[in-house]
Design an enzyme around this catalytic site. Sequence first.
Site, mmCIF file in Angstrom:
data_model
loop_
_atom_site.group_PDB
_atom_site.id
_atom_site.type_symbol
_atom_site.label_atom_id
_atom_site.label_comp_id
_atom_site.label_asym_id
_atom_site.label_seq_id
_atom_site.Cartn_x
_atom_site.Cartn_y
_atom_site.Cartn_z
ATOM 1 N N ASP A 1 2.884 -14.403 -5.333
ATOM 2 C CA ASP A 1 3.115 -13.108 -4.695
ATOM 3 C C ASP A 1 4.028 -13.289 -3.484
ATOM 4 O O ASP A 1 4.904 -14.164 -3.491
ATOM 5 C CB ASP A 1 1.768 -12.495 -4.300
ATOM 6 C CG ASP A 1 1.767 -10.978 -4.363
ATOM 7 O OD1 ASP A 1 2.267 -10.356 -3.409
ATOM 8 O OD2 ASP A 1 1.274 -10.416 -5.358
ATOM 9 N N HIS B 1 1.634 -8.197 1.269
ATOM 10 C CA HIS B 1 1.034 -7.842 -0.023
ATOM 11 C C HIS B 1 0.129 -8.949 -0.542
ATOM 12 O O HIS B 1 -1.030 -8.705 -0.927
ATOM 13 C CB HIS B 1 2.152 -7.536 -1.024
ATOM 14 C CG HIS B 1 1.675 -7.020 -2.348
ATOM 15 N ND1 HIS B 1 1.510 -7.832 -3.439
ATOM 16 C CD2 HIS B 1 1.337 -5.767 -2.757
ATOM 17 C CE1 HIS B 1 1.098 -7.110 -4.473
ATOM 18 N NE2 HIS B 1 0.986 -5.852 -4.087
ATOM 19 N N SER C 1 -2.590 -2.863 -7.981
ATOM 20 C CA SER C 1 -2.649 -4.257 -7.542
ATOM 21 C C SER C 1 -3.972 -4.543 -6.831
ATOM 22 O O SER C 1 -4.555 -5.619 -6.987
ATOM 23 C CB SER C 1 -1.476 -4.587 -6.626
ATOM 24 O OG SER C 1 -1.503 -3.791 -5.469
#
Length: 576
Positions: A116, A183, A500
Amino acid sequence: MAVNLENIDLPLSEFVKLPTTVDFNIINTDRFKLYVQDKPYLKLGTEMANELIVVYTHRDNLPSLFEDLGNDFNEFFPKILSPLDSRSNEDSGITQIQNQPFLSLSGRNVVIGFVDTGIDYTKEAFRFEDGSSKILFLWDQTIDGNRPDYLYFGSVYTQDDINRALNSENPYSIVPSIDEDGHGTFLASVAASNDRGEYIGAAPKAYIMAVKLKRANEFYIERFLLPKDNPNLYESTDFVLGLKYIFDRTEELNLPVVQCIAMGSNSSGHDGNTLLEDYMTFVSQRAGYCFITAAGNESNARHHSQGKLPRTGTTETVSVKVGRQGESFSLSIFGPAYDKLSASITSPTGEVIARLPFKVGLKYSEKLVFEASTVSIEYYRSFSNLIWIGFREATQGIWDITLFGDAVVSGDYFAWLPITGQVSEYVELLKPFPEYTIVYPATAIGSVTTGAYNSNDNSLYVSSSWGPTRLPRMAPDLVAPGVNVKGIYPTGVGTKTGTSVAAAITAGAAALLFEWGIIQGNIPSMDGDLIRTFFISGATREENMLYPNTKWGYGRLNLYGSFAVIRESIINYYVL
């Protein structure tokens, strides 16, 4: 054929740093091995378990290589991925399992992997009670530094490195990896935070392995007409290298691993038949391996349309609305490989690019006479036929793409704009469909595909992508909380909404199942397929709804329900 031979004597670790170097995907067949023997300008990278290999070369060589290798293979180029975002543990039945003293599950000796935007390793959430880090390995692809010989870019930091950094006055002088976006940090906290109170993760004692992706090559960003101001554009080739890195480390440690995948793209046929998805499906059959994928946030984005050409010789029109002058974007239209479709394009002012007969490998580009726009059309074939259309500096208004049924058996076609964040909000399809909006790589057969719902009122999250896939396969498999979920950013606590987040919660639940099944020895052969089975069996379903369905899958994640099914079942899972 003329090829660019610049810098071919450089080792791969130096060659990949050059701004002119690009990568591509291919299966390392015997034919390809023979092909590369006399081509020193092709540098072979890492090979995966299913023989997928990443190859590097000078970007000038791509056209001729594509002629040799890729005319009938639209998987040649990497796909560009972006993050899928825009009381959860209790609502998912996870807290109830954490509080069962006889189960004693918290994710111990299970790894949750994140490929990520990175992870803020300094957060207390990622430490055990003795202050040591929960992060076993961190591969930062963006920093050139110390790494093992089997990697050719980036820097690797071990748990010992991170512990030394945490005990120093200046941690970033030892481990300089930073999650600028947040994130990856947030998802890791949702899945595995060892914090206390409302910020505890689903699997608080689980180990973490993280890979920080490097930005996609500018060559591909330009080629696919993606927004250059989006910092979160990543190549599928780097992504699969991150997956393999985590798998290899967990295999060395003999630990089960759950890969949480919260990146996505629309640049596939949405049927699971891509090289990355094939790799995921291949690996997920092994005991101790599981993929949890986010379904995407595309159901209401107006990025998908579909239709049917009833017979040979008929036409259909796909219309794209461009709401602002000068937008650049692409449109991908997929149909069955046994059909033959071709296209013509009409601009908002009436200029026409005449129909180009379908020919595999055709590439055509035309600058319009009375407009600043340039339109490109490319035809590909693999498991599907693909018409790729690029619009550069598109005129504001309605663009019509006329599809011709040159040879129709099925006649079905599916059109996708790039996902949210990869295309302007001013670009949309005039006749959108919410179905078939599960993103790549969540369409993989071997993944547990997770949609999102609002656990405050049990309503479906408005943007959660709908299934099915074009395989066809029912998707999503289930939904998990994904609206205003609490977690930890590098800047502090906060909330996030999107599939997500739902995938991160589900990944934590999968880690608890692996702990019970593999670590505690109840089902040593547990794999991703069995985890999906348990999730589906225990999911919460409403009496007045038919399951499975394309919005909710088989229901809402309920880990407590999964264990109730396990307890009550008469099946001996040891013989599976």
